[in-house]
Design a protein around this motif. Structure first.
Motif, PDB file in Angstrom:
ATOM      1  N   SER B  14       0.848  -1.325   0.154  1.00  0.00           N
ATOM      2  CA  SER B  14       0.035   0.184  -0.095  1.00  0.00           C
ATOM      3  C   SER B  14       0.916   1.378  -0.075  1.00  0.00           C
ATOM      4  O   SER B  14       0.650   2.236  -0.627  1.00  0.00           O
ATOM      5  CB  SER B  14      -0.784   0.116   1.257  1.00  0.00           C
ATOM      6  OG  SER B  14      -1.729  -1.119   1.044  1.00  0.00           O
ATOM      7  N   ASN B  17       2.430   1.766  -3.246  1.00  0.00           N
ATOM      8  CA  ASN B  17       1.446   1.996  -4.288  1.00  0.00           C
ATOM      9  C   ASN B  17       1.129   3.483  -4.161  1.00  0.00           C
ATOM     10  O   ASN B  17       1.024   4.303  -5.159  1.00  0.00           O
ATOM     11  CB  ASN B  17      -0.076   1.638  -4.182  1.00  0.00           C
ATOM     12  CG  ASN B  17      -0.044   0.014  -4.696  1.00  0.00           C
ATOM     13  OD1 ASN B  17       0.802  -0.195  -5.600  1.00  0.00           O
ATOM     14  ND2 ASN B  17      -0.801  -0.783  -4.471  1.00  0.00           N
ATOM     15  N   GLU B  18       1.235   4.034  -3.040  1.00  0.00           N
ATOM     16  CA  GLU B  18       1.414   5.616  -2.845  1.00  0.00           C
ATOM     17  C   GLU B  18       2.222   6.489  -3.397  1.00  0.00           C
ATOM     18  O   GLU B  18       2.139   7.785  -3.975  1.00  0.00           O
ATOM     19  CB  GLU B  18       1.190   5.960  -1.298  1.00  0.00           C
ATOM     20  CG  GLU B  18      -0.086   5.618  -0.718  1.00  0.00           C
ATOM     21  CD  GLU B  18      -0.079   5.948   1.068  1.00  0.00           C
ATOM     22  OE1 GLU B  18       0.812   6.631   1.405  1.00  0.00           O
ATOM     23  OE2 GLU B  18      -0.598   5.120   1.670  1.00  0.00           O
ATOM     24  N   SER B  20       4.109   5.104  -6.204  1.00  0.00           N
ATOM     25  CA  SER B  20       4.484   4.801  -7.518  1.00  0.00           C
ATOM     26  C   SER B  20       3.310   5.036  -8.351  1.00  0.00           C
ATOM     27  O   SER B  20       2.256   5.248  -7.942  1.00  0.00           O
ATOM     28  CB  SER B  20       4.615   3.157  -7.613  1.00  0.00           C
ATOM     29  OG  SER B  20       5.533   2.721  -6.607  1.00  0.00           O
ATOM     30  N   GLU B  21       3.582   5.387  -9.762  1.00  0.00           N
ATOM     31  CA  GLU B  21       2.558   5.736 -10.691  1.00  0.00           C
ATOM     32  C   GLU B  21       1.776   4.509 -10.954  1.00  0.00           C
ATOM     33  O   GLU B  21       0.685   4.132 -10.816  1.00  0.00           O
ATOM     34  CB  GLU B  21       2.979   6.235 -11.808  1.00  0.00           C
ATOM     35  CG  GLU B  21       3.453   7.667 -11.790  1.00  0.00           C
ATOM     36  CD  GLU B  21       4.101   8.460 -12.726  1.00  0.00           C
ATOM     37  OE1 GLU B  21       4.194   7.889 -13.957  1.00  0.00           O
ATOM     38  OE2 GLU B  21       4.802   9.428 -12.822  1.00  0.00           O
ATOM     39  N   LYS B  22       2.627   3.206 -11.257  1.00  0.00           N
ATOM     40  CA  LYS B  22       2.217   1.893 -11.529  1.00  0.00           C
ATOM     41  C   LYS B  22       1.539   1.015 -10.233  1.00  0.00           C
ATOM     42  O   LYS B  22       2.534   1.049  -9.238  1.00  0.00           O
ATOM     43  CB  LYS B  22       3.173   1.280 -12.379  1.00  0.00           C
ATOM     44  CG  LYS B  22       2.432   0.147 -13.026  1.00  0.00           C
ATOM     45  CD  LYS B  22       3.731  -0.624 -13.920  1.00  0.00           C
ATOM     46  CE  LYS B  22       2.943  -1.878 -14.604  1.00  0.00           C
ATOM     47  NZ  LYS B  22       4.083  -2.673 -15.184  1.00  0.00           N
ATOM     48  N   LYS B  23       0.461   0.916  -9.952  1.00  0.00           N
ATOM     49  CA  LYS B  23      -0.113   0.487  -8.731  1.00  0.00           C
ATOM     50  C   LYS B  23      -0.020  -1.185  -8.886  1.00  0.00           C
ATOM     51  O   LYS B  23      -0.433  -1.817  -9.873  1.00  0.00           O
ATOM     52  CB  LYS B  23      -1.596   1.076  -8.459  1.00  0.00           C
ATOM     53  CG  LYS B  23      -1.800   2.493  -8.529  1.00  0.00           C
ATOM     54  CD  LYS B  23      -0.946   3.168  -7.598  1.00  0.00           C
ATOM     55  CE  LYS B  23      -1.201   4.691  -7.491  1.00  0.00           C
ATOM     56  NZ  LYS B  23      -0.224   5.440  -6.980  1.00  0.00           N
ATOM     57  N   GLU B  25      -2.412  -4.186  -7.996  1.00  0.00           N
ATOM     58  CA  GLU B  25      -3.815  -4.635  -7.833  1.00  0.00           C
ATOM     59  C   GLU B  25      -3.716  -5.935  -6.687  1.00  0.00           C
ATOM     60  O   GLU B  25      -2.946  -6.578  -7.078  1.00  0.00           O
ATOM     61  CB  GLU B  25      -4.497  -4.766  -9.100  1.00  0.00           C
ATOM     62  CG  GLU B  25      -4.506  -3.590 -10.039  1.00  0.00           C
ATOM     63  CD  GLU B  25      -5.568  -2.395  -9.442  1.00  0.00           C
ATOM     64  OE1 GLU B  25      -6.215  -2.847  -8.673  1.00  0.00           O
ATOM     65  OE2 GLU B  25      -5.370  -1.476 -10.187  1.00  0.00           O
ATOM     66  N   SER B  45      11.430  -0.789  -8.282  1.00  0.00           N
ATOM     67  CA  SER B  45      10.056  -0.744  -7.283  1.00  0.00           C
ATOM     68  C   SER B  45      10.283  -2.071  -6.396  1.00  0.00           C
ATOM     69  O   SER B  45       9.783  -2.083  -5.264  1.00  0.00           O
ATOM     70  CB  SER B  45       8.676  -1.157  -8.191  1.00  0.00           C
ATOM     71  OG  SER B  45       8.885  -0.495  -9.210  1.00  0.00           O
TER      72      SER B  45
END
Lengths: 233, 95
Positions: B14, B17-18, B20-23, B25, B45
């Motif tokens: 999580s 994800n905050e 990075s641009e590519k999350k 899922e 990453s």
């Protein structure tokens, strides 16, 4: 001055002790380490007794640091040992000790400090090379090889950490009157000094001057470099 | 222990994800692919995720771990291939 936090390895004596005192006087919190007890007593100084090449001890130190300090701004990998000998007469144990302290120690401290610096997207790492590397000095094959490894490591680490706003540079001191050179014959040291453009022993202040340059905010564009003292290149 | 580690990994993802641009899922939960074939992490990453997970293990479990592994960047058998394999790998290191 803002109180930044700096880690310096090998602070019990010589250059490390000088740098720790110097940066304490400049308002830094200094975290030092050496195999034996601290020689510095100061409110803003914390000392760890450890072998820089012992992964468990280093990890334990960083676990404590991550809880005690909000961030680490600077790492100076000063701890180092040397040994003068002909390759043919060098015991394997000596080679292992030199590689462990000089290179493995630098690697472990860079790895663990980088993790903390990456979190805050800021950091300055300074490693120690030597003029013996560009000069390819006879009798210093193992010491020089360990420092050559540090120079290559510094350049690649600079590439890997650049995007986190962390710079990684090294300094290559010329002979300075410390324990590391006291056992080397005078004639040998003098002939080394003769190879320098500026023919004198280096002083502690020559080291802190280069480090201060790397630490300046304006040096954020300087990374992957080595500065040698005395005009050696 | 597995749930504790799983939560740590989810929290780290999580946070990543905050940043990075590519999350990543979470729809496939533990089977979510991280690194390698079908995974959403590139090597940078992955480095970030490893650092976040190590720090969370230190904070929450008071254990100091080195997640670095020879096979980290292997496309076939990286311990970072899926959330599942990462949790198993951490469990193995903690025991």
């Amino acid at each position: 001055m803002k109180h930044n936090t700096i880690i310096i390895t090998g602070t019990r004596k010589g250059i490390g002790e000088y740098l720790a005192s110097y940066y304490l006087n400049h308002g830094y919190n200094v975290i030092g380490c050496s195999r034996s007890e601290a020689s510095i007593a100061h409110l803003n100084y914390r000392h760890y007794c450890l072998d820089v090449a012992d992964e468990n001890e280093v990890k334990k130190m960083f676990l404590e640091l991550s809880k005690s300090y909000a961030k680490i701004d600077v790492l100076i990998n000063n701890a180092g040992i040397g040994s003068m000998n002909h390759v043919v007469l060098t015991p394997l144990k000596t080679v292992q000790n030199i590689i462990n302290t000089n290179f493995i120690g630098t690697f472990l401290f860079c790895r663990e400090t980088s993790k903390l610096m990456m979190k805050h997207k800021y950091g300055r790492i300074i490693n120690f090379s030597t003029v013996a590397y560009p000069l390819n000095l006879e009798g210093e094959a193992i010491y020089t090889a360990s420092k050559a490894a540090i120079e290559s490591f510094t350049k690649i680490l600079a590439k890997e950490l650049g995007q986190f706003n962390i710079t990684v540079n090294s300094i290559g001191p010329s002979p300075i009157k410390t324990d590391l050179v006291k056992n080397i014959q005078h004639a040998k040291i003098n002939s080394l000094i003769e190879m320098q453009i500026i023919k004198r022993f280096g002083e502690f202040i020559d080291i802190s001057n280069v480090i201060d340059f790397y630490l300046r905010e304006e040096s954020s564009f300087i990374t992957g470099q080595t500065i040698y003292l005395g005009g050696i290149s | 222990m597995t749930n504790e580690i799983l939560n740590i990994v989810y929290e780290a993802i999580s946070e990543l994800n905050e940043l990075s641009e590519k999350k990543i899922e979470f729809t496939s939960q533990e089977k979510t692919k991280l690194y390698g074939s079908g995974g959403s992490l590139d090597s940078l990453s992955l480095v970030n995720l490893i650092v976040l997970v190590e720090q969370k293990i230190e904070e929450k479990l008071n254990k100091s771990l080195v997640l670095a592994d020879e096979k980290a960047f292997s496309q076939n058998n990286s311990p970072f291939a899926t959330i599942d394999s990462l949790v198993e790998y951490i469990k193995e290191l903690l025991t």
